[in-house]
Design an enzyme around this catalytic site. Structure first.
Site, PDB file in Angstrom:
ATOM      1  N   GLU A  37       0.885  -1.250  -0.162  1.00 31.47           N
ATOM      2  CA  GLU A  37      -0.183   0.279   0.271  1.00 31.47           C
ATOM      3  C   GLU A  37       0.869   1.370   0.055  1.00 31.47           C
ATOM      4  O   GLU A  37       0.190   2.312  -0.416  1.00 31.47           O
ATOM      5  CB  GLU A  37      -1.224   0.155   1.215  1.00 31.47           C
ATOM      6  N   HIS A  39       3.688   1.878  -1.591  1.00 31.78           N
ATOM      7  CA  HIS A  39       3.697   2.315  -3.145  1.00 31.78           C
ATOM      8  C   HIS A  39       3.021   2.452  -3.637  1.00 31.78           C
ATOM      9  O   HIS A  39       2.475   3.053  -4.504  1.00 31.78           O
ATOM     10  CB  HIS A  39       4.340   0.749  -3.824  1.00 31.78           C
ATOM     11  N   LYS A 155       9.316   7.721   3.746  1.00 33.90           N
ATOM     12  CA  LYS A 155      10.185   6.386   5.249  1.00 33.90           C
ATOM     13  C   LYS A 155      11.214   6.736   4.706  1.00 33.90           C
ATOM     14  O   LYS A 155      11.921   6.429   5.964  1.00 33.90           O
ATOM     15  CB  LYS A 155       8.871   5.321   4.678  1.00 33.90           C
ATOM     16  N   VAL A 182       3.550   6.158   5.092  1.00 32.50           N
ATOM     17  CA  VAL A 182       1.973   4.576   4.915  1.00 32.50           C
ATOM     18  C   VAL A 182       2.058   4.018   6.155  1.00 32.50           C
ATOM     19  O   VAL A 182       3.582   3.256   5.943  1.00 32.50           O
ATOM     20  CB  VAL A 182       1.438   4.418   3.671  1.00 32.50           C
TER      21      VAL A 182
END
Length: 339
Positions: A37, A39, A155, A182
């Site tokens: 998710e 990506h 991230k 995320v």
């Protein structure tokens, strides 16, 4: 082809990709596959940016230059069929999955991109040569895909900073866009490596995000106390007066406000994060901490303890079992006491 489809075209060579030119802008999302998710959020951001007339290309390439050990390279998950589904559902038009020979004709390149001093800190110190290999393949893929904009996740904050610096220093005609991290419902940052964690290891791994959130909350509390001190003119004398009146709880609060210092933020942030991570070091299985660092997002040097304003990144890396994980959170020091 420029319209979004549920099944993206799978291309393996630069010649095929160049023949697949878009009518509008081209946005690229670079991955090593094993899409999740996180990506998908990058692909959706690229889709929104490119618009209906543009084209979104997702690259899937496990870059051997980024791995220090052959075992780590062999262990990295390869799930191309599933990746096509994730990419298509998120809005990709093309998945570009070149072979090693296509990206590195003639073997490993003798000329590579150097990450410079920033590439020797934190992740670079833990994984020597990693960022040189990462920048080299990003540079090659930018040339091969020829995007207007390339999207990367926050991230991997140090990676994103280095790519932006490379694009600026070497005059790449591309916009580098960052997309927010995320997280899974329990707070763990999404990563392809999460699949290697068993249930017990995952429980320990949650300490990474808990440490970051604890530090963020401590900073917010410090800033709130300092704001109250400035607004009310709180003093130690007022706290002592309340104590004499028998108002112990009010006195304790007044004393905390009076002692709030504009330069307490960085030290408090580090202490809050370390407390959580040290507890996790005694868990079963234990968290083996690599680093926790509060750094300047421009060059990833450590933030001094007397910093009272500006942007920062709190970054952490640790190993749980055989899996190494990283996470970070952006912070803003806004005491306004620099004048």
């Amino acid at each position: 082809m420029t319209a979004t489809t549920s099944v993206p075209a799978l291309l393996n060579t630069a010649a095929e990709l160049h023949a697949y030119a878009p009518e509008g802008r081209r946005a690229v999302v670079m991955t090593m596959g094993a899409l999740h998710e996180g990506h998908a959020s990058l692909i959706r951001a690229a889709r929104a940016h490119a618009g209906p007339a543009g084209q979104v290309v997702v690259t899937v390439f496990v870059n051997p230059l980024q791995f220090g050990e052959a075992a780590d390279l062999d262990r990295y998950p390869r799930t191309l069929e599933a990746d096509l589904s994730v990419a298509g559902a998120a809005g990709a038009d093309v998945v570009f999955a070149p072979s090693v020979d296509e990206v590195y004709p003639g073997g490993e390149p003798q000329v590579r991109i150097s990450a410079g001093p920033m590439g020797e800190r934190l992740e670079g110190a833990s994984r020597p040569g990693h960022f040189d290999g990462m920048l080299t393949v990003v540079a090659k893929l930018l040339h091969l895909t020829r995007p207007d904009t390339a999207f990367f996740g926050q991230k991997d904050a140090q990676q994103l900073a280095l790519i932006r610096r490379m694009a600026r220093d070497l005059n790449f005609p591309v916009e580098i866009a960052g997309v927010e991290t995320v997280r899974e419902p329990d707070g763990l940052a999404l990563s392809s490596r999460n699949r290697f964690l068993d249930a017990h290891e995952r429980r320990t791994a949650l300490a990474l995000s808990r440490a970051l959130f604890a530090a963020r909350d401590r900073l917010a509390a410090q800033q709130a106390l300092h704001a109250r001190a400035r607004a009310t003119g709180a003093t130690e004398d007022r706290a002592a007066g309340l104590n004499r009146l028998g108002e112990a709880r009010l006195a304790a609060d007044a004393q905390a406000v009076a002692r709030a210092r504009p330069d307490a933020g960085p030290a408090a942030v580090r202490a809050a994060a370390r407390a959580v991570l040290e507890d996790a070091g005694a868990a079963s299985p234990p968290l083996d901490l690599d680093y926790v660092a509060l750094v300047d997002p421009a060059d990833f040097t450590e933030i001094p303890d007397d910093r009272t304003s500006g942007e920062a990144i709190l970054a952490v890396a640790a190993r749980v079992g055989a899996t190494r994980l990283i996470d970070n959170i952006p912070l803003t020091f806004g005491f306004g006491a620099t004048s």
